[in-house]
Write a protein that holds these residues in place. Structure first.
Motif, short mmCIF file in Angstrom:
data_model
loop_
_atom_site.label_atom_id
_atom_site.label_comp_id
_atom_site.label_asym_id
_atom_site.label_seq_id
_atom_site.Cartn_x
_atom_site.Cartn_y
_atom_site.Cartn_z
N ILE A 88 1.08 -1.19 0.05
CA ILE A 88 -0.02 0.07 0.00
C ILE A 88 0.89 1.19 -0.13
O ILE A 88 0.59 2.17 -0.63
N THR A 89 1.87 1.43 0.82
CA THR A 89 2.85 2.44 0.80
C THR A 89 3.59 2.59 -0.40
O THR A 89 3.43 3.83 -0.98
N GLU A 90 4.06 1.52 -0.98
CA GLU A 90 4.81 1.56 -2.44
C GLU A 90 3.71 2.13 -3.26
O GLU A 90 4.10 2.88 -4.19
N ASN A 91 2.38 1.57 -3.36
CA ASN A 91 1.45 2.07 -4.70
C ASN A 91 1.04 3.45 -4.35
O ASN A 91 1.05 4.31 -5.19
N LYS A 92 0.95 3.95 -3.00
CA LYS A 92 0.66 5.14 -2.62
C LYS A 92 1.63 6.26 -3.13
O LYS A 92 1.32 7.27 -3.74
N ASN A 93 3.05 5.78 -2.99
CA ASN A 93 4.09 6.63 -3.43
C ASN A 93 4.32 6.57 -5.25
O ASN A 93 4.62 7.65 -5.60
N THR A 94 3.87 5.58 -5.49
CA THR A 94 3.62 5.36 -7.01
C THR A 94 2.74 6.41 -7.74
O THR A 94 2.89 7.18 -8.60
N VAL A 95 1.51 6.24 -7.02
CA VAL A 95 0.43 7.32 -7.23
C VAL A 95 0.90 8.71 -7.36
O VAL A 95 0.38 9.49 -8.17
N LEU A 96 1.41 9.12 -6.24
CA LEU A 96 1.85 10.40 -6.06
C LEU A 96 3.01 10.83 -7.26
O LEU A 96 2.50 12.00 -7.68
N SER A 97 3.86 10.11 -7.21
CA SER A 97 4.98 10.33 -8.25
C SER A 97 4.30 10.39 -9.91
O SER A 97 4.53 11.30 -10.54
N LEU A 98 3.24 9.25 -10.13
CA LEU A 98 2.56 9.50 -11.45
C LEU A 98 1.81 10.89 -11.59
O LEU A 98 1.55 11.38 -12.53
N LYS A 99 1.18 11.29 -10.42
CA LYS A 99 0.37 12.40 -10.51
C LYS A 99 1.41 13.74 -10.74
O LYS A 99 0.81 14.58 -11.63
N GLU A 100 2.32 13.63 -10.22
CA GLU A 100 3.31 14.68 -10.43
C GLU A 100 4.01 15.06 -11.88
O GLU A 100 3.89 15.79 -12.36
N GLN A 101 4.41 13.39 -12.31
CA GLN A 101 4.82 13.44 -13.72
C GLN A 101 3.75 13.88 -14.61
O GLN A 101 3.98 14.59 -15.49
N LEU A 102 2.45 13.42 -14.35
CA LEU A 102 1.54 14.06 -15.27
C LEU A 102 1.23 15.38 -15.31
O LEU A 102 0.85 15.99 -16.34
N ALA A 103 0.97 16.00 -14.16
CA ALA A 103 1.03 17.44 -14.04
C ALA A 103 2.20 18.12 -14.75
O ALA A 103 1.69 19.32 -15.64
N GLN A 104 3.30 17.65 -14.72
CA GLN A 104 4.49 18.32 -15.64
C GLN A 104 4.39 18.07 -16.81
O GLN A 104 4.46 18.72 -17.68
N LEU A 105 3.95 16.77 -17.35
CA LEU A 105 3.74 16.62 -18.76
C LEU A 105 2.57 17.51 -19.28
O LEU A 105 2.79 17.73 -20.37
N LYS A 106 1.39 17.65 -18.55
CA LYS A 106 0.41 18.20 -19.16
C LYS A 106 0.73 19.75 -19.34
O LYS A 106 0.37 20.62 -20.06
N LYS A 107 1.57 20.48 -18.14
CA LYS A 107 2.01 21.81 -18.31
C LYS A 107 3.06 21.96 -19.72
O LYS A 107 2.87 22.91 -20.27
N GLN A 108 3.98 21.08 -19.98
CA GLN A 108 4.62 21.15 -20.91
C GLN A 108 3.81 20.90 -22.39
O GLN A 108 4.19 21.65 -23.17
N TYR A 109 2.89 20.14 -22.31
CA TYR A 109 2.16 19.87 -23.47
C TYR A 109 1.26 21.07 -23.68
O TYR A 109 1.05 21.80 -24.93
N ALA A 110 0.85 21.97 -22.80
CA ALA A 110 -0.07 23.01 -22.67
C ALA A 110 0.99 24.16 -23.52
O ALA A 110 0.50 25.05 -24.12
#
Length: 448
Positions: A88-110
């Motif tokens: 659960i801890t590992e998956n929570k960290n993965t979810v947070l990391s993916l959310k940060e990456q996704l936000a950065q990618l969307k910013k670059q794409y915009a």
């Protein structure tokens, strides 16, 4: 190139860890199910025997074994929860990391989209190309515009993939949380059952203490019967050792007789040759050769060197094969639980020894040979039967059988049915292993 190699190794390590975690989780669930099967079997027997008003030591042993199994099951559940917490801890960290990456990618794409909108006019693109200093720069600018368009499409696809990955991880995390909730409920339920069984055990022990005199008499009677059966078993083993000793001694004597006969024939031939040589020497007036000293023939052997049970190649091979399977022999019954272990036990103020293990099994259960060997003894004992099977220098004993399906002298194979247990109550198989007449702890020989 090195960077890609390291990335490949990193993802391979992550995949291996995930596979190991899944495998361990599956093993824990399998172990938990096996423990529950043993608990259910003991509870079934306890339900049947609880109808009797008289409390027996077998019931107490079964209850104690059940409590131990329940504690083991709770320990497995705790291990499952620890493993799940880590996931659960590992998956929570993965979810947070993916959310940060996704936000950065969307910013670059915009930013790319805004740039593309500003330069969407075909005339401006042409002017950007024609403003080049030379043909080479113009070519590079055309390639740049093409690659920028392709990169933008790739980034859009990459963002979609990241979003899908994030959603999948969220689903897994939600599943982990539900599984943890289920485990917590299971743990609470098992602890409640355990507390109930411990109370029942305390009441049973209190009942025994109040009726200690009667239980001492019952124990003494049962131990007397067990000692009589054990003596009978050891006598049977000693007979097998004596038979093997006699056969080995007879073989040694036969070989010694053959050796003496061969030596005598050789001596006669040498004497005849010597007589001819002496006659020839006398005729030729030469020194006559003297007769050599005759070696005394060896006396018949009085005893066998080494272990008579492994005197033949076949028995030595069988004994070695049995020894090599230590810790992996199959159980003598398909399902059951050890309710009394090997060695010394205490009941109240009295102590007694168990030269094997007691396995509580299902009514009417088939009893199986744990290894290939030869049946040497089938004998009635105290209203039931015991079977003795020889495996080289090792012997296995199966006591308290209701019926027997093998005969002395018969060769049996591993897991072959040799008899059945009683079809009523909570039958107990007394299983023993001997090396010669030395009792072994069967728990260390059968598979866990």
């Amino acid at each position: 190139m090195k960077r890609y190699k390291y990335l490949l190794l990193f993802f391979l390590a992550i995949f291996t860890l995930q596979a190991t975690a899944q495998q361990s989780s599956a093993e824990l669930k399998k172990k938990k199910q096996a423990l529950q099967r043993e608990i259910d079997l003991l509870q079934k027997g306890l339900n049947q025997t609880s109808k009797s008003k008289k409390l027996t030591q077998s019931q107490i042993n079964a209850l104690t074994a059940k409590i131990t199994l329940m504690e083991d099951k709770i320990a497995v559940i705790n291990t499952e929860m620890k493993r799940l917490d880590s996931q659960i801890t590992e998956n929570k960290n993965t979810v947070l990391s993916l959310k940060e990456q996704l936000a950065q990618l969307k910013k670059q794409y915009a930013a790319m989209v805004r740039f593309a909108q500003k330069n969407r006019n075909g005339y401006e693109k042409m002017m950007f190309v024609f403003a080049s200093k030379d043909f080479y720069q113009a070519y590079k600018r055309v390639k740049y515009l093409q690659e920028f368009s392709q990169y933008r499409k790739k980034q859009a696809n990459f963002i979609m993939g990241k979003e899908q990955n994030l959603n999948e991880k969220i689903v897994v995390l939600d599943k982990n949380l539900k599984e943890k909730s289920s485990l917590l409920a299971e743990q609470e339920n098992e602890q409640h059952k355990l507390a109930k069984d411990k109370t029942q055990q305390a009441e049973a022990l209190n009942k025994i203490s109040k009726q200690e005199k009667q239980y001492k008499q019952d124990l003494a009677s049962r131990m007397k019967q067990r000692a009589a059966i054990d003596r009978s078993i050891k006598d049977a083993i000693r007979r097998e050792i004596e038979i093997a000793r006699r056969k080995a001694l007879e073989k040694a004597r036969l070989e010694a007789a053959r050796a003496r006969a061969a030596a005598l024939a050789k001596a006669k031939a040498e004497a005849a040759a010597l007589a001819r040589a002496q006659a020839k020497a006398r005729a030729e007036n030469k020194p006559v050769p003297k007769a050599p000293k005759v070696k005394e023939p060896e006396a018949e052997p009085e005893k066998v060197a080494g272990n008579p049970l492994t005197a033949t190649p076949e028995s030595a091979k069988l004994s070695s094969a049995f020894q090599n399977n230590r810790g992996s022999l199959p159980w003598p019954v398909a399902s059951g639980s050890i309710t009394e272990g090997f060695g010394r036990h205490k009941q109240g103020q009295a102590t007694y020894d168990n030269s094997g293990i007691t396995i509580t099994t299902a009514p009417g259960a088939a009893v199986r040979a744990v290894f290939s060997g030869k049946v040497t003894t089938v004998r009635p004992a105290m209203g039931s039967y015991f079977v003795l099977i020889k495996h080289g220098e090792y012997f296995t004993v199966y006591q308290n059988l209701h019926s027997v399906s093998v005969s002395p002298g018969e060769t049996v194979s591993t897991k072959q049915t040799i008899g059945t247990m009683s079809s009523s109550g909570s039958p107990e198989l007394q299983f023993q292993i001997f090396r010669g007449i030395s009792a072994q702890n069967p728990a260390g020989w059968i598979s866990r």
